[in-house]
Motif scaffolding. Structure first.
Motif, PDB file in Angstrom:
ATOM      1  N   PRO A   1      13.086 -19.462  52.990  1.00 23.76           N
ATOM      2  CA  PRO A   1      13.983 -19.059  53.144  1.00 23.76           C
ATOM      3  C   PRO A   1      14.858 -17.747  51.859  1.00 23.76           C
ATOM      4  O   PRO A   1      13.822 -17.598  51.085  1.00 23.76           O
ATOM      5  N   ALA A   2      16.034 -18.052  52.099  1.00 21.45           N
ATOM      6  CA  ALA A   2      16.584 -16.929  50.825  1.00 21.45           C
ATOM      7  C   ALA A   2      15.838 -17.497  49.294  1.00 21.45           C
ATOM      8  O   ALA A   2      16.503 -16.755  48.209  1.00 21.45           O
TER       9      ALA A   2
ATOM     10  N   PRO B   1       6.527 -11.615  52.613  1.00 26.30           N
ATOM     11  CA  PRO B   1       6.829 -12.743  52.905  1.00 26.30           C
ATOM     12  C   PRO B   1       7.805 -12.851  51.049  1.00 26.30           C
ATOM     13  O   PRO B   1       9.255 -13.459  51.411  1.00 26.30           O
ATOM     14  N   ILE B   2       7.050 -13.113  49.897  1.00 27.98           N
ATOM     15  CA  ILE B   2       7.650 -12.898  48.891  1.00 27.98           C
ATOM     16  C   ILE B   2       8.877 -11.927  48.414  1.00 27.98           C
ATOM     17  O   ILE B   2       9.219 -12.481  47.991  1.00 27.98           O
TER      18      ILE B   2
ATOM     19  N   SER C   1      15.991  -8.778  55.774  1.00 29.54           N
ATOM     20  CA  SER C   1      16.185 -10.040  55.686  1.00 29.54           C
ATOM     21  C   SER C   1      15.283  -9.954  56.995  1.00 29.54           C
ATOM     22  O   SER C   1      15.051 -11.407  57.449  1.00 29.54           O
ATOM     23  N   SER C   2      13.919  -9.526  56.732  1.00 28.09           N
ATOM     24  CA  SER C   2      12.772  -9.480  57.511  1.00 28.09           C
ATOM     25  C   SER C   2      11.583 -10.728  57.475  1.00 28.09           C
ATOM     26  O   SER C   2      10.639 -10.952  58.002  1.00 28.09           O
TER      27      SER C   2
ATOM     28  N   ASP D   1      15.644 -10.588  47.194  1.00 29.48           N
ATOM     29  CA  ASP D   1      16.110 -10.884  48.572  1.00 29.48           C
ATOM     30  C   ASP D   1      17.074  -9.728  49.009  1.00 29.48           C
ATOM     31  O   ASP D   1      17.068  -8.663  48.483  1.00 29.48           O
ATOM     32  N   VAL D   2      18.261  -9.845  50.468  1.00 29.98           N
ATOM     33  CA  VAL D   2      18.954  -8.893  50.438  1.00 29.98           C
ATOM     34  C   VAL D   2      19.474  -8.817  49.300  1.00 29.98           C
ATOM     35  O   VAL D   2      19.960  -9.824  48.648  1.00 29.98           O
ATOM     36  N   GLY D   3      20.040  -7.767  48.972  1.00 30.62           N
ATOM     37  CA  GLY D   3      21.314  -6.727  47.994  1.00 30.62           C
ATOM     38  C   GLY D   3      20.624  -6.798  46.144  1.00 30.62           C
ATOM     39  O   GLY D   3      21.188  -6.558  45.942  1.00 30.62           O
TER      40      GLY D   3
END
Length: 254
Positions: free
Chosen positions: A168-169, A143-144, A163-164, A175-177
């Motif tokens: 929180p973002a 998750p991190i 994104s899984s 993160d994504v990207g």
């Protein structure tokens, strides 16, 4: 005489055990403990696709020293492009491997690995009965850092954002990207405690040959192996049902 009579019975027991899921899972958990590779590059590299062979150049591509003490402490730099006899956790065989690693202490590091299997087992290749197992572990994202549970396939990148993740973002570190070459947890979060040493030696004077060596282990996988002896799948990384020997996970494409 008694010892001689026991040998056929012991051999039969080994053969019987090797066909059951319990023995296969224990074998895989044991292999996950470590990694070892020995390889090299000759002055003229043979072509894998039947085209003309290529020259390795005046400086054989195998040089440097890279030491890792868990995924967060490292020192050194290494580049190599060799053919290796490799044991990479539960994956093993012969592979063409190009990699670059650099880092110092706890600061950001760079890891790029590109592998082309020559003769590898199902854990290190795709399009086989381990595809479902890979999909399962890929879905168990940290998750991190948003990294898979275990990464055994390398194709010039070691994963990126996803994104899984559960956080929180704003709290995700990858993160994504994110850059596709983000190097944290590049072996997967289950193997972040790996200690390893990699050495590349380039000899450009007499044989124009390079040599590569790697050795390492993950202490956490020792405990996973131990509890696996008692049918406890702590990491849910078993590929087989303990008793029937059937595959636990099927690919979504099958």
């Amino acid at each position: 005489m008694k010892t001689t009579a026991l040998l056929p019975a012991l051999l039969a027991l080994i053969v019987l055990a090797s066909s059951c899921g319990y023995a296969r899972n224990v074998r895989d958990d044991f292999l996950d403990i470590g990694t070892f590779a020995i390889g090299g590059v000759s002055p003229i590299k043979p072509s894998a696709n039947g085209s003309e062979p290529q020259a390795a150049g005046f400086l054989p591509p195998a040089f440097g020293l890279y030491v890792q003490a868990t995924d967060f402490f490292q020192a050194g730099a290494l580049y190599k492009n060799t053919v290796d006899l490799e044991w990479d956790r539960r994956g093993y065989g012969i592979v063409a491997d190009e990699r670059y690693k650099a880092g110092f202490l706890f600061m950001n590091k760079e890891v790029r690995i590109n592998q082309s299997p020559i003769y590898m087992n199902d854990y290190k290749t795709t399009g086989n009965n381990k595809d479902g197992w890979r999909e399962h572990l890929d879905g168990l994202r940290d998750p991190i850092y948003c990294k898979p549970a275990k990464t055994l396939l390398f194709n010039d990148k070691v994963g990126g954002g996803d994104s899984s993740c559960n956080l929180p973002a704003g709290l995700r570190l990858n993160d994504v990207g994110a850059e596709p070459h983000d190097s944290r947890l590049y072996l997967g979060w289950q193997d972040w405690e790996t200690f390893s040493v990699e050495l590349g030696i380039s000899e450009p004077f007499f044989f124009h040959t390079g040599i590569y060596l790697r050795a390492g282990f993950d202490p956490s996988q020792i405990f996973d192996f131990f509890v696996g002896l008692f049918c406890i799948d702590l990491y849910t990384d078993n590929a087989y049902d303990y008793w029937t020997g059937e595959l636990l996970y099927q690919s979504d494409d099958s």
